[in-house]
Scaffold this motif. Structure first.
Motif, PDB file in Angstrom:
ATOM      1  N   GLY A  55       0.522  -0.599  -0.083  1.00 11.24           N
ATOM      2  CA  GLY A  55       0.048   0.023   0.076  1.00 11.24           C
ATOM      3  C   GLY A  55       0.766   1.483   0.152  1.00 11.24           C
ATOM      4  O   GLY A  55       0.290   2.488  -0.108  1.00 11.24           O
ATOM      5  N   GLU A  56       2.230   0.784   0.156  1.00  8.41           N
ATOM      6  CA  GLU A  56       3.284   2.108   0.098  1.00  8.41           C
ATOM      7  C   GLU A  56       3.175   2.657  -1.419  1.00  8.41           C
ATOM      8  O   GLU A  56       2.665   2.507  -2.756  1.00  8.41           O
ATOM      9  N   ALA A  57       3.270   4.341  -1.265  1.00 11.59           N
ATOM     10  CA  ALA A  57       4.177   4.739  -2.391  1.00 11.59           C
ATOM     11  C   ALA A  57       4.786   5.268  -2.318  1.00 11.59           C
ATOM     12  O   ALA A  57       5.248   6.564  -2.059  1.00 11.59           O
ATOM     13  N   ILE A  58       5.971   4.901  -4.125  1.00  9.43           N
ATOM     14  CA  ILE A  58       7.474   5.154  -3.678  1.00  9.43           C
ATOM     15  C   ILE A  58       7.608   5.989  -5.263  1.00  9.43           C
ATOM     16  O   ILE A  58       7.326   5.315  -5.879  1.00  9.43           O
ATOM     17  N   ALA A  59       8.209   7.152  -5.054  1.00  7.76           N
ATOM     18  CA  ALA A  59       8.386   7.358  -6.460  1.00  7.76           C
ATOM     19  C   ALA A  59      10.058   7.276  -6.633  1.00  7.76           C
ATOM     20  O   ALA A  59      11.157   7.237  -5.806  1.00  7.76           O
ATOM     21  N   LEU A  60      10.623   7.091  -8.131  1.00  7.80           N
ATOM     22  CA  LEU A  60      12.053   6.849  -7.974  1.00  7.80           C
ATOM     23  C   LEU A  60      12.516   7.867  -8.565  1.00  7.80           C
ATOM     24  O   LEU A  60      11.601   7.853  -9.765  1.00  7.80           O
ATOM     25  N   VAL A  61      13.624   8.482  -8.473  1.00 10.20           N
ATOM     26  CA  VAL A  61      13.850   9.615  -8.590  1.00 10.20           C
ATOM     27  C   VAL A  61      15.510   9.005  -9.940  1.00 10.20           C
ATOM     28  O   VAL A  61      16.293   9.136  -8.466  1.00 10.20           O
ATOM     29  N   GLY A  62      15.393  10.638 -10.551  1.00 10.58           N
ATOM     30  CA  GLY A  62      17.386  10.399 -11.020  1.00 10.58           C
ATOM     31  C   GLY A  62      17.467  10.415 -12.034  1.00 10.58           C
ATOM     32  O   GLY A  62      16.770  10.524 -12.973  1.00 10.58           O
ATOM     33  N   HIS A  63      18.792  10.786 -12.152  1.00 10.30           N
ATOM     34  CA  HIS A  63      19.054  11.442 -13.759  1.00 10.30           C
ATOM     35  C   HIS A  63      19.281   9.947 -14.637  1.00 10.30           C
ATOM     36  O   HIS A  63      18.923   9.034 -14.148  1.00 10.30           O
ATOM     37  N   ASP A 174       5.971   3.872 -15.062  1.00  7.47           N
ATOM     38  CA  ASP A 174       7.398   4.336 -15.968  1.00  7.47           C
ATOM     39  C   ASP A 174       7.106   5.147 -16.623  1.00  7.47           C
ATOM     40  O   ASP A 174       6.867   5.466 -17.329  1.00  7.47           O
ATOM     41  N   GLU A 175       6.806   6.552 -16.539  1.00 11.20           N
ATOM     42  CA  GLU A 175       6.391   7.894 -16.692  1.00 11.20           C
ATOM     43  C   GLU A 175       5.544   7.588 -18.115  1.00 11.20           C
ATOM     44  O   GLU A 175       5.841   8.266 -19.435  1.00 11.20           O
ATOM     45  N   VAL A 176       4.572   6.861 -17.648  1.00 13.53           N
ATOM     46  CA  VAL A 176       3.018   6.003 -19.403  1.00 13.53           C
ATOM     47  C   VAL A 176       2.393   7.288 -18.916  1.00 13.53           C
ATOM     48  O   VAL A 176       1.764   7.182 -19.582  1.00 13.53           O
ATOM     49  N   PHE A 202       2.778   0.763  -5.338  1.00 13.45           N
ATOM     50  CA  PHE A 202       3.084   2.023  -5.984  1.00 13.45           C
ATOM     51  C   PHE A 202       4.245   2.297  -6.284  1.00 13.45           C
ATOM     52  O   PHE A 202       4.758   2.817  -5.856  1.00 13.45           O
ATOM     53  N   CYS A 203       5.046   1.559  -7.640  1.00 15.86           N
ATOM     54  CA  CYS A 203       6.436   2.462  -8.005  1.00 15.86           C
ATOM     55  C   CYS A 203       6.155   3.150  -9.286  1.00 15.86           C
ATOM     56  O   CYS A 203       5.463   2.909 -10.440  1.00 15.86           O
ATOM     57  N   TYR A 204       7.020   4.405  -9.180  1.00  7.44           N
ATOM     58  CA  TYR A 204       6.693   5.098  -9.613  1.00  7.44           C
ATOM     59  C   TYR A 204       7.669   6.624 -10.046  1.00  7.44           C
ATOM     60  O   TYR A 204       8.716   6.516  -9.182  1.00  7.44           O
ATOM     61  N   VAL A 205       8.486   6.421 -11.669  1.00 10.40           N
ATOM     62  CA  VAL A 205       9.857   6.877 -11.984  1.00 10.40           C
ATOM     63  C   VAL A 205       9.137   8.113 -12.717  1.00 10.40           C
ATOM     64  O   VAL A 205       7.859   8.210 -14.005  1.00 10.40           O
ATOM     65  N   SER A 206       9.594   8.962 -12.381  1.00  7.79           N
ATOM     66  CA  SER A 206       8.931  10.535 -13.051  1.00  7.79           C
ATOM     67  C   SER A 206      10.582  11.789 -12.802  1.00  7.79           C
ATOM     68  O   SER A 206      10.990  11.794 -11.692  1.00  7.79           O
ATOM     69  N   HIS A 207      10.211  12.472 -13.422  1.00  2.00           N
ATOM     70  CA  HIS A 207      11.092  13.841 -13.559  1.00  2.00           C
ATOM     71  C   HIS A 207      10.526  14.769 -13.657  1.00  2.00           C
ATOM     72  O   HIS A 207      10.801  16.011 -12.967  1.00  2.00           O
ATOM     73  N   SER A 208       9.196  14.874 -12.879  1.00  4.24           N
ATOM     74  CA  SER A 208       7.995  15.707 -12.517  1.00  4.24           C
ATOM     75  C   SER A 208       7.998  15.710 -10.943  1.00  4.24           C
ATOM     76  O   SER A 208       7.444  14.899 -10.363  1.00  4.24           O
TER      77      SER A 208
END
Lengths: 257, 283
Positions: A55-63, A174-176, A202-208
């Motif tokens: 149930g946790e939501a984590i954003a993955l950030v990076g270059h 992944d940024e869809v 929820f695993c979320y990749v974003s640049h925003s």
């Protein structure tokens, strides 16, 4: 371990790189055989330890090239870690690339069933979902046309419509959200928020920053394959900016033993 | 948690902690294999007017060609030569076509393998499956031919389902083995093409083992030794004996063919499952 949990312990993924620079025939012949033995390895991910609760939501950030996609693929089970462990429990809906399994020659209808089978659903289970999926995709009669005649927006819409109806315990995005027009994007965003309230991991990749902060209270910053920061999403962006200011060492390649 | 009723997970997740074994995994994805078979057939015969009829027309035309060649251009003494030839050629075509298409199947589906977690064995196995459909359908013109030339039908024909099963098991094992090898060494594909060409002449397809006679040069002895270990020497009579000779294959033939088939599948599947996590780095 509970359903929807993700446990990553000291995981690393190494890619093998082969240099192909041949100048002479002799080298060409020798290299042919040499590359079978020695190669250089590149750790796209190393010493990553993360535990994500159900149930946790984590954003993955990076270059770019920080290992975000590699990490997502490892969680999705597409990649096996070269070292360490990645454990997940529950059904994963990988919205890594929408419509990854689509066959352009087949109709939308056939592709829905084929993709359902790829995610482990039987034909009967897909029949129950079919009308909902078509309604969500707003494709109408196009569902019986070969996919190759679809516009890229229609393609992505069908992909999202499928991925949102697989009853996931873990959702990987992944940024869809950059698919379709403004209205469809909003619809997708609402659907993801629904999943959040339903307690889907929820695993979320974003640049925003904006969209990440909206969806995830927690964020991890990846820097050259390592977790450089793990904490509240607001602090993550400060840490990310700080890191990006420093000189970039470039990808590290070490010779394999 | 204020969960939306509609969003409640329909099937309560009861996933075992233990990771599913490779065989369980395949059973779970059996519907996918079926769908991939249907996809292959659909795509292959798409936009062709005759569609699936081609699977029957193909051996029929082949038959006409061979019959003309072996009755007028270079006559063979063999009675009903077309039945003799086709009863071996059809299983051979099944094996060789499935192998050539199947060894490429992991590479052909690399886009999918990179993005979705799926037991990769489904790809070579579905190629074998679609070729099995073709092979089974191609038996229809064979029966038509048997009627046409007055070939006797016997109870031995009832053995054919077992023949087809053993051929499929053997072909699956070899295809799995070669599919994983092709991922690591692309040369395998080109090498196999040549080897299959050679193997056809070194297998009792155009001739029968009993017709070889008693020549005894050293290379002919070597050829005979090779025939004794060649799996095709045992797999082809599984079809040819009931169809052409109207008799059950001998116990020895069945036993050796079964041993080869099961051995090939066990080794092929084990090697494939062992190496498939590394495929993604070589695609």
């Amino acid at each position: 371990m509970r359903t929807g949990e993700i446990r990553i312990r000291d995981a690393g993924v190494s890619y093998r790189l082969y240099r192909e620079k041949v100048t002479t025939l002799k080298e060409a012949v020798v290299n042919r055989f040499r590359h079978l033995r020695t190669s250089e390895s590149f750790w796209a991910l190393r010493h990553v330890t993360l535990t994500i609760a159900p149930g946790e939501a984590i954003a993955l950030v990076g270059h770019n090239g920080s290992g975000k996609s590699t990490l997502l693929k490892t969680i999705a089970g597409v990649l096996t870690p070269s070292e360490g462990e990645v454990e997940t429990l529950g059904r994963i809906s990988p919205m890594i690339e929408l419509g990854a399994g689509f066959d352009p020659e087949l109709t939308g209808r056939d592709n829905v069933y084929l993709n359902g089978a790829l995610l482990g659903f039987s034909r009967k289970q897909m029949e129950a979902k079919f009308d909902r999926i078509v309604a969500f995709s707003e494709l109408g009669d196009f569902i019986d046309m070969p996919i190759k005649s679809y516009s890229s927006g229609m393609y992505a819409r069908l992909g999202f419509a499928l991925a949102q109806d697989v009853e996931p315990d873990i959702l990987i995005i992944d940024e869809v959200l950059a698919v379709g027009d403004e209205r469809f994007r909003e619809k997708c965003r609402r659907r993801i928020l629904d999943f959040r309230t339903a307690g889907v991991t929820f695993c979320y990749v974003s640049h925003s920053l904006e969209s990440a902060a909206q969806l995830c209270p927690r964020a991890a910053v990846l820097h050259h394959g390592r977790v450089a920061f793990d904490g509240a999403v607001e602090d993550a962006w400060a840490a990310y900016r700080e890191m990006e200011r420093g000189p970039s060492p470039g990808p590290q390649i070490d010779l394999a033993p | 948690m204020k969960a939306d009723a509609e969003l409640q997970l329909a099937s309560a997740p009861t996933v075992a902690l233990r990771k599913p074994g490779p065989i369980e995994d395949l059973i779970k994805f059996r519907q996918l294999i079926l769908m991939l078979v249907v996809r292959e057939l659909k795509v292959r015969y798409k936009r062709s007017v005759l569609g699936l009829l081609w699977t029957m027309l193909n051996p029929l035309l082949l038959m006409v060609v061979y019959t003309i060649v072996f009755t007028t251009i270079m006559p063979s003494g063999q009675h009903n030569f077309s039945v003799f030839l086709l009863s071996a050629l059809l299983p051979w075509i099944f094996f060789s076509t499935a192998l050539m298409q199947g060894l490429n199947s992991v590479l052909a589906n690399q886009e999918l393998i990179r993005k979705v977690r799926v037991p990769q064995a489904v790809f070579p196995l579905s190629v074998v499956g679609s070729n099995l459909v073709n092979f089974t359908l191609s038996l229809v013109p064979l029966v038509a031919l048997m009627l046409g030339v007055g070939q006797p039908f016997s109870a031995a024909l009832l053995f054919l389902p077992i023949s087809v099963l053993l051929l499929t098991v053997f072909t699956s094992g070899i295809t799995l083995l070669f599919a994983t090898a092709t991922v690591f060494f692309r040369d395998v594909k080109h090498l196999t093409e040549v080897l299959l060409q050679m193997l056809m002449y070194l297998s009792p397809v155009l001739y029968d083992v009993t017709q070889l006679g008693g020549k005894s040069s050293w290379w002919f002895n070597m050829f005979r030794d090779f025939l004794a270990v060649n799996p095709m020497t045992y797999l082809i009579p599984l079809v040819r004996d009931p169809v052409y000779y109207a008799r059950f294959p001998s116990l020895l033939v069945v036993a050796v063919a079964a041993a080869w088939s099961i051995g090939a599948l066990v080794v092929g599947f084990a090697v494939f499952v062992r190496l498939s996590p590394r495929h993604i780095h070589h695609l």
